[in-house]
Every structure is written in C-alpha cells, then in structure tokens.
Design a protein around this motif. Structure first.
Motif, short mmCIF file in Angstrom:
data_model
loop_
_atom_site.label_atom_id
_atom_site.label_comp_id
_atom_site.label_asym_id
_atom_site.label_seq_id
_atom_site.Cartn_x
_atom_site.Cartn_y
_atom_site.Cartn_z
N GLU A 230 0.85 -1.19 0.00
CA GLU A 230 0.00 0.00 0.00
C GLU A 230 0.89 1.25 0.00
OE1 GLU A 230 -3.55 2.15 2.66
OE2 GLU A 230 -2.45 0.41 3.45
N ILE A 231 0.53 2.24 -0.81
CA ILE A 231 1.30 3.48 -0.89
C ILE A 231 0.32 4.65 -0.81
CG2 ILE A 231 1.36 3.43 -3.43
CD1 ILE A 231 4.20 4.72 -3.18
N VAL A 232 0.58 5.57 0.14
CA VAL A 232 -0.35 6.67 0.39
C VAL A 232 0.43 7.98 0.50
CG1 VAL A 232 -2.00 5.18 1.58
CG2 VAL A 232 -0.23 6.38 2.89
N PRO A 233 -0.24 9.12 0.23
CA PRO A 233 0.43 10.40 0.39
C PRO A 233 0.53 10.79 1.86
CG PRO A 233 -1.83 10.75 -0.31
CD PRO A 233 -1.60 9.27 -0.34
N ALA A 234 1.57 11.55 2.19
CA ALA A 234 1.72 12.10 3.53
C ALA A 234 0.59 13.10 3.80
CB ALA A 234 3.08 12.77 3.68
N THR A 235 0.29 13.32 5.06
CA THR A 235 -0.78 14.25 5.41
C THR A 235 -0.29 15.53 6.08
OG1 THR A 235 -1.17 13.05 7.47
CG2 THR A 235 -2.52 12.44 5.59
N LEU A 236 0.87 15.50 6.74
CA LEU A 236 1.35 16.70 7.43
C LEU A 236 2.09 17.66 6.50
CD1 LEU A 236 0.84 14.67 9.86
CD2 LEU A 236 2.50 16.04 11.10
N ARG A 237 2.56 17.13 5.37
CA ARG A 237 3.22 17.94 4.34
C ARG A 237 4.29 18.86 4.93
NH1 ARG A 237 -1.95 19.18 0.31
NH2 ARG A 237 -2.24 17.01 -0.30
N ASN A 238 4.18 20.18 4.71
CA ASN A 238 5.25 21.09 5.09
C ASN A 238 5.42 21.25 6.60
OD1 ASN A 238 5.99 21.61 2.46
ND2 ASN A 238 4.66 23.39 2.26
N ASN A 239 4.46 20.79 7.38
CA ASN A 239 4.58 20.89 8.84
C ASN A 239 5.32 19.71 9.46
OD1 ASN A 239 3.04 23.19 8.56
ND2 ASN A 239 1.18 22.33 9.42
N ALA A 240 5.52 18.65 8.68
CA ALA A 240 6.04 17.41 9.23
C ALA A 240 7.43 17.57 9.84
CB ALA A 240 6.07 16.32 8.16
N GLY A 241 8.30 18.33 9.20
CA GLY A 241 9.67 18.47 9.69
C GLY A 241 9.74 19.09 11.07
N ALA A 242 9.08 20.23 11.25
CA ALA A 242 9.12 20.92 12.53
C ALA A 242 8.43 20.11 13.62
CB ALA A 242 8.47 22.30 12.41
N VAL A 243 7.30 19.50 13.30
CA VAL A 243 6.58 18.69 14.29
C VAL A 243 7.43 17.50 14.71
CG1 VAL A 243 4.58 17.20 14.67
CG2 VAL A 243 4.29 19.42 13.54
N GLY A 244 8.00 16.80 13.72
CA GLY A 244 8.82 15.64 14.03
C GLY A 244 10.09 15.99 14.79
#
Length: 255
Positions: A230-244
């Motif tokens: 299964e392959i799906v798009p990310a949902t946090l997009r540009n916020n993912a880096g700072a949140v992670g």
C-alpha cells in the motif's frame, strides 16, 4: 493556549535550503501552537551562521522555553552531522547539538529531516496506527527516507542513495529530476515504479508514505504505480519536519 502552557511546549525548527521555519509545537495534537516564523536561509549557510538565525527565530517566542528540535538535511549520528549532500561541506563533523545548545542557551537536538518527517507521519499522520515496517519517502531535491518499525525510528536510512540500474536513485527519481528533465507524470511514474519495487524487494514493507511538496499532486502519479505494498500520500506535508523535530527533541531529551 495560555502563556504558561506555551512555555512548556517544545520548539520545532525546519532548516531548509531557502528558508528556516519554526514554531512552538503542541505534541498532544501534532500541530503548531502559534503561527510559525520564517527567516531566509543565509547565502553562506555554515553552521555558525545558521546558529545565529536560530537565536533570532527563538527570539520571536520568548515565552516558549521547552527543548528545541532541528531538522538537518544530512546524516546525524548522536548530534554530529556526518554528511552534507545539499548543504555546506563545513557541516560534516560538526557537533550540531552542542553548537546550537551553546548558541541558544536551550536544550537542542538535531535530526535528519526525512527522519523528522517520518516520526511526524507515524505519530500523527498517514502512518498513524500502522504496525510493522513503514517506509516514509520525501520526494524533493533529493529523496529522503525514514524507516519506522512499530513506530520506532531506525535512523539515517538514506534510501535515496541506493544504486539502481547504475544510477544514484534520487538522480533519476527525485522530483527535481522530473522538473529538470520536464518529464510527464506518466514517465516519472515509471521511474518511481522501479524505485519503489526495489524497496519492496529489499525490505518487504507494510506501508509506503510519500511526502515532499509534490505529494500534494499525488493523484497525478500514485495511481500509476503497480506495487504489492500500500502506498499513500503524507498528510502533514510542510509541517512534518518541525513537528517531528520537536517530538524527537522531547524523546531524545528524556533518555
């Protein structure tokens, strides 16, 4: 959110080639707790110059005093940067944790940018609740990757640098290659098919998550892929880096 509550929150900084963005992060929900601030990345982006930007950035949020997480586009081993494919070579061998902690007077932990995105997607986004092996890939200037097994990060996988058909994978399959060579979505999808099939053969993952700016156009290319996984798009997009990055700083600081 009160000033007292915000003061206890971690801070996430996403260090990119053109901009450095940061904000306090609410880890209960995986969202920005205040409007982010963006500062242009210095032309000469050596570690000391970036440290000065971080001091300026944190100065916009004087009430926030929690630990700071920072993304770095390179391999990070116990706070030391070990590679610099798309940043100044002076980063190699820099103890970024120590440098940024001293410069800011805050507890700072750095993490590979794709690993940060992977942590965020695993905890709050497209991979939330998925057990087994999840591979998060970011398709941009290069290809970043994060391996997560039952939600635990296996850092610095660097799967964009696999050699496939005699080429560094990201030189053919990154979004920058699509733009540089003016490839159609269909032509680019054929290259992605080869890339993700190779990852399937090597790792037999349970889920692929596709991030990076191009993921907002996922309907143009993901349906063209024929994979067993299964392959799906990310949902946090540009916020993912700072949140992670903020999540990583909190969890790293607790060790």
């Amino acid at each position: 959110m009160s000033a007292t509550q915000e003061a206890t929150l971690p801070f996430g900084i996403d260090f990119g080639g053109t901009g450095i963005k940061g904000a306090p992060i609410d880890l209960a929900q995986g969202v920005f707790a205040a409007e982010r601030v963006r500062i242009k990345t210095p032309d000469k982006s050596v570690p000391e110059a970036i440290a000065e930007v971080f001091v300026e950035l944190l100065g916009h949020f004087p009430e926030a005093s929690g630990p700071v997480g920072v993304t770095v586009p390179g391999v990070v081993h116990h706070g030391v940067v070990r590679s610099a494919a798309n940043i100044d070579k002076s980063w190699i061998g820099t103890d970024a944790d120590a440098l940024f902690t001293e410069a800011t007077g805050r507890e700072v932990h750095v993490v590979n940018d794709a690993d940060a995105a992977g942590l965020a997607e695993s905890r709050y986004g497209a991979a939330r609740g998925h057990d087994g092996l999840v591979i998060v890939t970011t398709l941009g200037t290069g290809i970043g990757s994060a391996l997560l097994y039952d939600g635990t990060l296996v850092p610095n996988s660097e799967l964009g640098h696999l050699e496939i058909d005699g080429h560094d994978a990201e030189s053919r399959a990154a979004n920058s290659a699509r733009e540089r060579e003016e490839l159609s979505w269909t032509h680019w999808a054929k290259r992605l098919q080869t890339y993700y099939r190779t990852l399937e053969r090597l790792f037999s993952p349970d889920l692929f998550v596709v991030g990076g700016g191009v993921s907002k156009h996922s309907e143009e290319f993901l349906p063209l892929l024929d994979l067993d996984t299964e392959i799906v798009p990310a949902t946090l997009r540009n916020n993912a880096g700072a949140v992670g990055a903020a999540l990583y700083a909190v969890e790293r600081g607790g060790r």
